[in-house]
Design a protein around this motif. Structure first.
Motif, PDB file in Angstrom:
ATOM      1  N   ASP A  58       3.083  64.149  94.133  1.00  0.00           N
ATOM      2  CA  ASP A  58       1.672  64.846  94.261  1.00  0.00           C
ATOM      3  C   ASP A  58       1.506  66.221  93.997  1.00  0.00           C
ATOM      4  O   ASP A  58       2.493  66.631  93.206  1.00  0.00           O
ATOM      5  CB  ASP A  58       1.445  64.546  95.829  1.00  0.00           C
ATOM      6  N   GLN A  59       0.309  67.029  94.315  1.00  0.00           N
ATOM      7  CA  GLN A  59       0.140  68.178  93.650  1.00  0.00           C
ATOM      8  C   GLN A  59       0.921  69.160  94.248  1.00  0.00           C
ATOM      9  O   GLN A  59       1.367  70.118  93.531  1.00  0.00           O
ATOM     10  CB  GLN A  59      -1.271  68.629  93.765  1.00  0.00           C
ATOM     11  N   GLN A  60       1.719  68.799  95.515  1.00  0.00           N
ATOM     12  CA  GLN A  60       2.479  69.784  96.088  1.00  0.00           C
ATOM     13  C   GLN A  60       3.879  69.759  95.658  1.00  0.00           C
ATOM     14  O   GLN A  60       4.976  70.392  96.119  1.00  0.00           O
ATOM     15  CB  GLN A  60       2.373  69.583  97.652  1.00  0.00           C
ATOM     16  N   GLY A  61       4.411  68.430  95.012  1.00  0.00           N
ATOM     17  CA  GLY A  61       5.511  68.360  94.466  1.00  0.00           C
ATOM     18  C   GLY A  61       6.203  67.325  95.261  1.00  0.00           C
ATOM     19  O   GLY A  61       7.396  67.217  95.015  1.00  0.00           O
ATOM     20  N   ASP A  62       5.666  66.780  96.270  1.00  0.00           N
ATOM     21  CA  ASP A  62       6.386  65.948  97.182  1.00  0.00           C
ATOM     22  C   ASP A  62       6.463  64.223  96.441  1.00  0.00           C
ATOM     23  O   ASP A  62       5.452  63.808  95.712  1.00  0.00           O
ATOM     24  CB  ASP A  62       5.566  65.748  98.618  1.00  0.00           C
ATOM     25  N   LEU A  63       7.388  63.832  96.617  1.00  0.00           N
ATOM     26  CA  LEU A  63       7.644  62.468  96.039  1.00  0.00           C
ATOM     27  C   LEU A  63       6.795  61.360  96.769  1.00  0.00           C
ATOM     28  O   LEU A  63       7.011  61.489  98.155  1.00  0.00           O
ATOM     29  CB  LEU A  63       9.217  62.316  96.108  1.00  0.00           C
ATOM     30  N   LEU A  64       6.044  60.632  96.054  1.00  0.00           N
ATOM     31  CA  LEU A  64       5.454  59.685  96.704  1.00  0.00           C
ATOM     32  C   LEU A  64       5.924  58.314  96.493  1.00  0.00           C
ATOM     33  O   LEU A  64       5.878  57.576  97.498  1.00  0.00           O
ATOM     34  CB  LEU A  64       3.802  59.640  95.839  1.00  0.00           C
ATOM     35  N   ASP A  65       6.711  58.150  94.998  1.00  0.00           N
ATOM     36  CA  ASP A  65       7.097  56.738  95.178  1.00  0.00           C
ATOM     37  C   ASP A  65       7.945  56.580  94.004  1.00  0.00           C
ATOM     38  O   ASP A  65       7.494  57.572  92.808  1.00  0.00           O
ATOM     39  CB  ASP A  65       6.129  55.823  95.057  1.00  0.00           C
ATOM     40  N   GLN A  66       8.685  55.718  93.889  1.00  0.00           N
ATOM     41  CA  GLN A  66       9.347  55.332  92.465  1.00  0.00           C
ATOM     42  C   GLN A  66       8.851  54.095  91.839  1.00  0.00           C
ATOM     43  O   GLN A  66       8.510  53.110  92.403  1.00  0.00           O
ATOM     44  CB  GLN A  66      10.953  55.207  92.648  1.00  0.00           C
ATOM     45  N   SER A  67       8.138  54.380  90.690  1.00  0.00           N
ATOM     46  CA  SER A  67       7.140  53.249  90.148  1.00  0.00           C
ATOM     47  C   SER A  67       7.520  53.194  88.837  1.00  0.00           C
ATOM     48  O   SER A  67       8.491  53.650  88.132  1.00  0.00           O
ATOM     49  CB  SER A  67       5.771  53.764  90.163  1.00  0.00           C
ATOM     50  N   LEU A  68       6.909  52.013  87.995  1.00  0.00           N
ATOM     51  CA  LEU A  68       6.979  51.627  86.643  1.00  0.00           C
ATOM     52  C   LEU A  68       5.728  52.347  85.978  1.00  0.00           C
ATOM     53  O   LEU A  68       4.524  52.005  86.794  1.00  0.00           O
ATOM     54  CB  LEU A  68       6.883  50.073  86.479  1.00  0.00           C
ATOM     55  N   ALA A  69       5.780  52.934  84.712  1.00  0.00           N
ATOM     56  CA  ALA A  69       4.738  53.390  84.243  1.00  0.00           C
ATOM     57  C   ALA A  69       4.504  52.817  82.882  1.00  0.00           C
ATOM     58  O   ALA A  69       5.240  52.514  82.070  1.00  0.00           O
ATOM     59  CB  ALA A  69       4.626  55.074  84.046  1.00  0.00           C
ATOM     60  N   LEU A  70       3.180  52.373  82.473  1.00  0.00           N
ATOM     61  CA  LEU A  70       3.094  51.662  80.995  1.00  0.00           C
ATOM     62  C   LEU A  70       1.943  52.744  80.510  1.00  0.00           C
ATOM     63  O   LEU A  70       0.887  52.820  81.239  1.00  0.00           O
ATOM     64  CB  LEU A  70       2.412  50.432  81.303  1.00  0.00           C
ATOM     65  N   TYR A  71       2.032  53.042  79.280  1.00  0.00           N
ATOM     66  CA  TYR A  71       1.021  53.886  78.520  1.00  0.00           C
ATOM     67  C   TYR A  71       0.672  53.072  77.145  1.00  0.00           C
ATOM     68  O   TYR A  71       1.321  52.428  76.509  1.00  0.00           O
ATOM     69  CB  TYR A  71       1.785  55.105  78.033  1.00  0.00           C
ATOM     70  N   PHE A  72      -0.683  52.788  77.056  1.00  0.00           N
ATOM     71  CA  PHE A  72      -1.194  52.113  76.084  1.00  0.00           C
ATOM     72  C   PHE A  72      -2.077  53.041  75.143  1.00  0.00           C
ATOM     73  O   PHE A  72      -3.176  53.571  75.650  1.00  0.00           O
ATOM     74  CB  PHE A  72      -2.083  50.754  76.459  1.00  0.00           C
ATOM     75  N   LYS A  73      -1.820  53.308  74.096  1.00  0.00           N
ATOM     76  CA  LYS A  73      -2.498  54.265  73.062  1.00  0.00           C
ATOM     77  C   LYS A  73      -3.475  53.723  72.741  1.00  0.00           C
ATOM     78  O   LYS A  73      -3.437  52.389  72.112  1.00  0.00           O
ATOM     79  CB  LYS A  73      -1.187  54.841  72.013  1.00  0.00           C
ATOM     80  N   ALA A  74      -4.694  54.421  72.355  1.00  0.00           N
ATOM     81  CA  ALA A  74      -5.870  53.972  71.907  1.00  0.00           C
ATOM     82  C   ALA A  74      -5.684  53.696  70.439  1.00  0.00           C
ATOM     83  O   ALA A  74      -4.956  54.501  69.755  1.00  0.00           O
ATOM     84  CB  ALA A  74      -7.115  54.925  72.024  1.00  0.00           C
ATOM     85  N   PRO A  75      -6.307  52.702  69.665  1.00  0.00           N
ATOM     86  CA  PRO A  75      -7.471  51.690  70.448  1.00  0.00           C
ATOM     87  C   PRO A  75      -6.754  50.379  70.911  1.00  0.00           C
ATOM     88  O   PRO A  75      -7.469  49.487  70.980  1.00  0.00           O
ATOM     89  CB  PRO A  75      -8.356  51.513  68.913  1.00  0.00           C
ATOM     90  N   HIS A  76      -5.483  50.569  71.271  1.00  0.00           N
ATOM     91  CA  HIS A  76      -4.890  49.132  71.405  1.00  0.00           C
ATOM     92  C   HIS A  76      -4.543  49.096  72.901  1.00  0.00           C
ATOM     93  O   HIS A  76      -3.533  49.217  73.457  1.00  0.00           O
ATOM     94  CB  HIS A  76      -3.365  49.129  70.551  1.00  0.00           C
ATOM     95  N   SER A  77      -5.667  49.087  73.464  1.00  0.00           N
ATOM     96  CA  SER A  77      -5.736  48.832  75.225  1.00  0.00           C
ATOM     97  C   SER A  77      -7.095  48.115  75.646  1.00  0.00           C
ATOM     98  O   SER A  77      -7.732  47.798  74.799  1.00  0.00           O
ATOM     99  CB  SER A  77      -5.704  50.247  75.606  1.00  0.00           C
ATOM    100  N   TYR A  78      -7.046  47.966  76.607  1.00  0.00           N
ATOM    101  CA  TYR A  78      -8.256  46.964  77.147  1.00  0.00           C
ATOM    102  C   TYR A  78      -9.477  47.664  76.969  1.00  0.00           C
ATOM    103  O   TYR A  78     -10.378  46.863  76.444  1.00  0.00           O
ATOM    104  CB  TYR A  78      -7.803  46.840  78.852  1.00  0.00           C
ATOM    105  N   THR A  79      -9.522  49.155  77.251  1.00  0.00           N
ATOM    106  CA  THR A  79     -10.839  49.634  77.083  1.00  0.00           C
ATOM    107  C   THR A  79     -11.042  50.217  75.551  1.00  0.00           C
ATOM    108  O   THR A  79     -12.149  50.598  75.380  1.00  0.00           O
ATOM    109  CB  THR A  79     -10.895  50.927  78.069  1.00  0.00           C
TER     110      THR A  79
END
Length: 457
Positions: A58-79
């Motif tokens: 979060d903004q204070q630097g506290d750990l919220l979770d360990q997660s998976l992140a996926l990045y889709f670069k335009a224009p090859h994405s849903y939107t």
């Protein structure tokens, strides 16, 4: 990170339903999507379309979770824009905290359907695909899901494109020939054009007919009969559970009971109605009135008769109602495990040519009831036997109907070789057909439609 003045804004929403689950997904779309992800994860090396295990802060630097992140670069994405998905652990609070961190990092909370709206405006989906998505989200039967999945992939869009090309060829031929004197026109000119136009009309009319008859919300099936004939027992047998109260006392069911059942990939809404008879009880009379209303509104009627009793006046009342409301009808002769007293022909004769099937069964054998009904209903549920395209929305059906009307007008003028009028009708048909994939008044339509989508869509 502070908010920027990019247009459009970067939006964020929780794309999964709240509650206990394996994962929750937070979706971000817009020019600052990657920057927001970098802010939350304290890292900057993200490769497009590659899942990365990250720690989310979060903004204070506290750990919220360990997660998976996926990045889709335009224009090859849903939107069609830069899109980020954060797949965190399920539950309510984790996803909310990550959403709040995204908002603090500069993203804006998405409105209902805003992701799909951007996909449409950025050319990633056309109107037919957007409407297919809406119908897919609402569909409650397997057939509709499969039909809308094909349209989401572009089957209706491709059909409209092919039909448009055929109409443009007809229009081009007509425009070239307008300057010819009538005596200089090729022999049998209108025959070939009429044949091509007739084939297009048949395709469009077939799609419209199937679309109007297809049940997006499922089939409404009413169980009707006199009191104590076994309607509630049949409902319980079909559901394989005791849903309705069963009693030897006539008139036990005072109100309609509705339950859902999936059969042959379709959703059926079964309505157990109050027994129909002449009654002085005010409450029972209300139930009987609702039974008659359900019979009027139903798509299919299951009419039950008691094999263990002789014909009664109440049976005659049922027969009169069935004759009054001509709907697909299955006659069910119940209590086959009891000595037979009913003259079956007294039921069949007045209803001849009115019923689609007859069943003889006993609700003491639920498996046999379900199998028998499955076979009897199957021919009545073949709403799209040839895998025809379906225009699920009313606006699409109206566009199709307008296109057909214009083409019928074109066909009538072609017989008299009135080529100017023929071209005029074809141009109107092309405009109507185009609204299936690219409607007019886009902004008004989008405001009305996308607000009904969920936040993550």
């Amino acid at each position: 990170m502070t908010s920027t003045s990019h247009s459009p804004n970067t939006i964020v929403a929780i794309a999964t339903s709240p509650g206990r689950a394996a994962i929750a997904i937070i979706k971000i779309s817009g020019p600052d999507s990657l920057a927001v992800l970098c802010t939350l994860t304290h890292r900057h090396n993200f490769h497009p379309r590659r899942a990365t295990l990250v720690c989310v802060y979060d903004q204070q630097g506290d750990l919220l979770d360990q997660s998976l992140a996926l990045y889709f670069k335009a224009p090859h994405s849903y939107t069609g824009e830069d899109v980020v998905e954060i797949q965190c652990h399920g539950g309510v609070m984790v996803a909310k905290l990550i959403l709040q961190a995204c908002l603090q990092a500069g993203a804006h909370l998405a409105q209902g359907g805003e992701f799909s709206r951007r996909a449409f405006l950025n050319g990633r989906m056309d109107f037919s695909q957007i409407q297919a998505l809406g119908a897919l989200l609402e569909a409650n039967n397997a057939r509709m899901v499969k039909a809308m999945a094909k349209q989401l992939r572009g089957s209706l869009k491709d059909f409209v494109h092919t039909t448009r090309q055929s109409l443009l060829e007809l229009l081009a031929s007509s425009e070239v020939l307008i300057d010819y004197a009538e005596e200089d026109l090729p022999l049998n000119l209108h025959t070939g054009m009429q044949t091509k136009l007739k084939a297009i009309l048949q395709d469009l009319q077939g799609i419209l007919e199937v679309s109007k008859n297809t049940k997006l919300e499922g089939y409404l099936i009413s169980l009707v009969g006199k009191p104590n004939v076994g309607k509630s027992s049949l409902l319980n047998a079909l559901l394989l559970k005791d849903r309705a109260l069963v009693s030897p006392i006539a008139g036990t069911t005072r109100d309609t009971i509705e339950e859902s059942l999936e059969l042959e990939g379709l959703s059926l809404r079964l309505i157990d109605t109050a027994g129909i008879r002449t009654s002085q009880d005010s409450l029972e009379k209300l139930g009987i009135a609702k039974s008659v209303q359900s019979l009027q509104e139903s798509d299919i009627i299951l009419a039950l008769f008691d094999l263990s009793k002789s014909l009664e006046d109440t049976d005659a009342q049922i027969i009169d109602l069935l004759l009054k409301y001509p709907k697909p009808l299955i006659l069910i002769f119940n209590k086959s495990d009891c000595p037979q007293k009913l003259d079956v022909n007294a039921i069949l004769t007045p209803l001849q040519n009115r019923f689609n099937a007859t069943l003889t069964l006993s609700t003491t054998n639920p498996t046999h009831c379900l199998q028998s009904l499955r076979q009897a209903l199957k021919p009545l549920l073949e709403d799209n036997p040839h895998d025809t395209l379906i225009c699920a929305s009313l606006t699409q059906q109206q566009s199709l109907q307008a296109t057909i009307a214009h083409l019928q007008g074109a066909s009538s003028t072609l017989g008299d070789l009135e080529l100017e009028l023929f071209s005029y009708h074809l141009q109107d048909a092309l405009k109507s057909l185009a609204t299936i994939t690219q409607p007019y008044n886009v902004e008004d339509m989008l405001d009305s439609m996308f607000t009904q989508f969920c936040l993550g869509k």
